[in-house]
Design an enzyme around this catalytic site. Structure first.
Site, mmCIF file in Angstrom:
data_model
loop_
_atom_site.group_PDB
_atom_site.id
_atom_site.type_symbol
_atom_site.label_atom_id
_atom_site.label_comp_id
_atom_site.label_asym_id
_atom_site.label_seq_id
_atom_site.Cartn_x
_atom_site.Cartn_y
_atom_site.Cartn_z
ATOM 1 N N CYS A 38 14.041 10.713 6.181
ATOM 2 C CA CYS A 38 14.180 10.121 7.527
ATOM 3 C C CYS A 38 15.600 10.290 8.057
ATOM 4 O O CYS A 38 15.794 10.462 9.253
ATOM 5 C CB CYS A 38 13.784 8.657 7.493
ATOM 6 S SG CYS A 38 14.712 7.705 6.284
ATOM 7 N N LYS A 71 0.858 -1.192 0.000
ATOM 8 C CA LYS A 71 0.000 0.000 0.000
ATOM 9 C C LYS A 71 0.891 1.238 0.000
ATOM 10 O O LYS A 71 1.496 1.589 1.010
ATOM 11 C CB LYS A 71 -0.888 0.043 1.248
ATOM 12 C CG LYS A 71 -1.976 1.108 1.090
ATOM 13 C CD LYS A 71 -2.427 1.747 2.381
ATOM 14 C CE LYS A 71 -1.523 2.834 2.877
ATOM 15 N NZ LYS A 71 -1.497 4.040 2.031
ATOM 16 N N GLU A 76 11.195 15.621 14.968
ATOM 17 C CA GLU A 76 11.485 15.548 13.530
ATOM 18 C C GLU A 76 10.667 16.624 12.815
ATOM 19 O O GLU A 76 9.441 16.570 12.798
ATOM 20 C CB GLU A 76 11.076 14.156 13.033
ATOM 21 C CG GLU A 76 11.512 13.866 11.631
ATOM 22 C CD GLU A 76 11.028 12.499 11.150
ATOM 23 O OE1 GLU A 76 9.866 12.137 11.409
ATOM 24 O OE2 GLU A 76 11.826 11.800 10.492
ATOM 25 N N GLU A 89 10.374 0.986 10.118
ATOM 26 C CA GLU A 89 11.399 1.989 9.777
ATOM 27 C C GLU A 89 10.747 3.342 10.014
ATOM 28 O O GLU A 89 9.898 3.764 9.223
ATOM 29 C CB GLU A 89 11.816 1.851 8.307
ATOM 30 C CG GLU A 89 12.429 0.508 7.951
ATOM 31 C CD GLU A 89 13.826 0.326 8.517
ATOM 32 O OE1 GLU A 89 14.476 1.327 8.856
ATOM 33 O OE2 GLU A 89 14.255 -0.830 8.655
HETATM 34 P P1 NAD Z 1 2.967 8.364 7.763
HETATM 35 O O1 NAD Z 1 3.229 7.578 9.004
HETATM 36 O O2 NAD Z 1 1.961 9.452 7.832
HETATM 37 O O3 NAD Z 1 2.468 7.406 6.593
HETATM 38 C C1 NAD Z 1 3.221 6.292 6.183
HETATM 39 C C2 NAD Z 1 2.293 5.275 5.550
HETATM 40 O O4 NAD Z 1 1.392 4.805 6.555
HETATM 41 C C3 NAD Z 1 1.431 5.830 4.413
HETATM 42 O O5 NAD Z 1 1.299 4.851 3.412
HETATM 43 C C4 NAD Z 1 0.084 6.053 5.098
HETATM 44 O O6 NAD Z 1 -1.001 5.968 4.197
HETATM 45 C C5 NAD Z 1 0.063 4.881 6.068
HETATM 46 N N1 NAD Z 1 -0.846 5.036 7.215
HETATM 47 C C6 NAD Z 1 -1.404 6.163 7.722
HETATM 48 N N2 NAD Z 1 -2.211 5.859 8.758
HETATM 49 C C7 NAD Z 1 -2.145 4.521 8.919
HETATM 50 C C8 NAD Z 1 -2.726 3.603 9.842
HETATM 51 N N3 NAD Z 1 -3.568 3.993 10.804
HETATM 52 N N4 NAD Z 1 -2.410 2.295 9.739
HETATM 53 C C9 NAD Z 1 -1.542 1.865 8.777
HETATM 54 N N5 NAD Z 1 -0.981 2.671 7.871
HETATM 55 C C10 NAD Z 1 -1.275 3.999 7.945
HETATM 56 O O7 NAD Z 1 4.380 8.867 7.263
HETATM 57 P P2 NAD Z 1 4.684 9.811 6.042
HETATM 58 O O8 NAD Z 1 4.292 11.185 6.428
HETATM 59 O O9 NAD Z 1 4.141 9.225 4.795
HETATM 60 O O10 NAD Z 1 6.283 9.675 5.946
HETATM 61 C C11 NAD Z 1 7.132 10.434 6.703
HETATM 62 C C12 NAD Z 1 7.646 9.654 7.891
HETATM 63 O O11 NAD Z 1 8.238 8.447 7.453
HETATM 64 C C13 NAD Z 1 8.730 10.410 8.634
HETATM 65 O O12 NAD Z 1 8.547 10.253 10.003
HETATM 66 C C14 NAD Z 1 10.004 9.710 8.177
HETATM 67 O O13 NAD Z 1 11.088 9.822 9.053
HETATM 68 C C15 NAD Z 1 9.538 8.304 8.033
HETATM 69 N N6 NAD Z 1 10.416 7.567 7.145
HETATM 70 C C16 NAD Z 1 11.265 6.643 7.661
HETATM 71 C C17 NAD Z 1 12.159 5.959 6.829
HETATM 72 C C18 NAD Z 1 13.134 4.939 7.369
HETATM 73 O O14 NAD Z 1 13.710 4.192 6.583
HETATM 74 N N7 NAD Z 1 13.349 4.887 8.657
HETATM 75 C C19 NAD Z 1 12.166 6.226 5.469
HETATM 76 C C20 NAD Z 1 11.284 7.182 4.973
HETATM 77 C C21 NAD Z 1 10.403 7.838 5.822
#
Ligand code: NAD
Length: 499
Positions: free
Chosen positions: A297, A188, A395, A263
């Protein structure tokens, strides 16, 4: 300079995609659709279905039946490698197309997208090698009558939830490793960036991946993502995203005790010692702040600099930040891209305000830039920050650098490690003893000396502390998606228990 004749154009109308299950496209025109506007231009560029829970159930059933059929889980590593290598070639063939849609949906500069798509192909090539070398252990030290084996087998159906900030490269840091292990997948993508994941599904099918091994369900995280975390027939959840949603999916995964690979975020220190090459360090720190407009990230968002050089270093940073090229993200020269949504832009700017209210000083930036109808924030440096301020702890996920000073190595380590996150860290020094001592003590899963945000498929990625659990990429990234089984084999006639 850009050749205007070759400039990429915006689509005249949004391109419509379906979702992808069992090797086929579904849903165009039969589902509620979500529309994505380009962050760099403010115009609609793509539309994708908002899938239902029934769509997810169907995709999970397909992935489960396909796993159990053995068409992928039981074949040889060599056969899997063949598909992964063809997929890599397919990515390279469609690099320009993927980079174009990725730029329009994410707001990254096109040059960055091109690099990322090329880098993604490398993950499939590397994982093809691991598919062939994956093996267990034998124990030939159990006495005459016993031999022991440890085997690895694919875990099963993986639910893969990805974020918007690196839609294609994060996919490439997961899918080929999961496939090399022999698993099947329901992915997804983030609701705002589904396109490159859907293109990848087509590439995999064309590369010979059997139908039903890789499936994509588009839609809302709160609906589809949450249902994936709760799903009884998903065996592993690989989640990349924010710490808050990460916590939620971890709790939701408890229903069937599915394995979780998380992650999450980071507040990554860039530790600059006085004996560093300051030009190099400043260049690296500026890159680490501006790469992906800080929506990264592993962004080096917390600068911890030795006080004796702080003033000189600040000056260097301000000079270099001023030279970073903002511009239309479709222009090949642009270095700093757009901010993903209006809400996120407001959040970043409110963090800057909070920092100033807490006593930080604005050395540069802190304002939006009007470019091509998109939303941009100029590189921002906050000085006089202390590690207890919100801007040093949370962050921000934008091109905002918080600068803190230190006197001794011990103090630098204390500041660096005093944070809930432990994703990444960079050390800048020309003293090898200091570099090694610092690296050993820093609490982070990905670390760099005299560079930042570098690396490829060979080394593992993942976080310490609340930055997550599990490892992706490298050999570790394949092993993560295997179950380990111990097998004891008795040789010869059994010594009877019943006499
Ligand atoms: P997010 O947590 O808002 O969303 C990530 C994913 O989770 C999306 O696909 C979203 O649709 C889904 N999601 C949202 N609500 C959900 C729920 N209740 N249950 C399951 N899935 C759900 O994050 P974002 O804003 O898309 O991305 C930014 C974040 O991701 C930052 O905190 C960043 O540090 C982190 N990130 C981490 C890494 C890593 O490798 N550690 C890499 C990239 C991004």
């Amino acid at each position: 300079m850009t050749d205007r004749k070759d400039a990429l154009k915006l689509p005249t109308q949004p391109k419509v995609f379906g979702f992808y299950v069992d090797g086929k496209n579904h849903g165009q025109g039969h589902r509620e659709m979500s529309e994505r506007k380009s962050p760099g231009h403010g115009v609609p560029v793509t539309r994708a279905p908002l899938c239902t829970k029934e769509d997810l159930d169907n995709a999970v059933n397909v992935a489960k039946n396909t796993f159990q059929s053995g068409v992928w889980s039981n074949i040889s590593g060599a056969e899997r490698a063949d598909v992964l290598l063809k997929a890599a070639a397919g990515i390279r063939d469609r690099l320009e197309e993927i980079a174009y849609w990725e730029t329009l949906e994410t707001g990254k500069p096109i040059s960055q997208c091109r690099d990322e798509i090329g880098g993604a192909a490398g993950h499939y090539e590397y994982a093809a090698g691991v598919a062939r070398t994956l093996h267990g252990e034998t124990f030939n030290n159990l006495g005459d009558k016993m031999i022991g084996l440890v085997t690895r087998q694919p875990i099963g159906v993986i639910g893969l939830i990805t974020p918007w900030n690196f839609p294609f490269i994060i996919l490439a840091e997961r899918i080929p490793y999961m496939l090399a292990a022999g698993c099947t997948i329901v992915a997804k993508p983030a609701e705002v960036t589904p396109t490159s994941t859907l293109i990848m599904a087509e590439i995999l099918t064309q590369a010979g991946l059997p139908n039903g091994v890789f499936n994509v369900v588009t839609g809302l995280g709160s609906v589809i993502g949450q249902a994936m975390a709760e799903h009884e027939n998903i065996d592993v959840l690989s989640f990349t995203g924010s710490i808050d949603v990460g916590r939620r999916v971890l709790l939701a995964s408890a229903g069937n005790f599915k394995k979780t690979c998380l992650e999450l975020g980071g507040k990554n220190p860039q530790i600059v010692f006085a004996d560093a090459d300051l030009e190099d360090a400043a260049d690296g720190v500026v890159f680490g702040t501006c790469f992906n407009a800080g929506q990264c990230c592993v962004s080096g968002s917390r600068l911890i600099v030795e006080s004796s050089i702080a003033e000189e270093f600040e000056k260097l940073l301000v000079e270099k930040f001023a030279k970073v090229r903002l511009g239309d993200v479709l222009e090949p020269d642009t270095q700093l891209g757009a901010i993903v949504t209006d809400e996120h832009q407001a959040k970043i700017l409110s963090y800057v305000d909070t920092g100033l209210k807490e006593g930080a000083k604005l050395a540069c930036g802190g304002e939006v830039a009007e470019i091509a109808g998109g939303r941009f924030i100029r590189p921002t440096l906050l000085t006089k920050v202390t590690n207890d301020m919100v801007v040093a702890r949370e962050e921000i996920f934008g091109p905002v650098l918080a600068m803190i000073t230190f006197e001794t190595l011990d103090e630098a380590m204390e500041i660096a490690n005093d944070n809930i996150f432990g994703l990444a860290a960079s050390i800048w020094t020309k003293n090898i003893d200091k570099a090694v001592a610092t690296m050993r003590r820093v609490e982070a899963g990905r670390t760099w000396v005299n560079t930042t945000i570098a690396g490829g498929p060979e080394l593992p990625i993942g976080g310490f502390k609340q930055s997550g659990s599990g490892r992706e990429t490298g050999v570790y990234g394949v092993e993560e998606y295997t179950e380990v089984k111990s097998i004891h084999i008795e040789i010869g006639k059994r010594d009877p228990w019943v006499n």
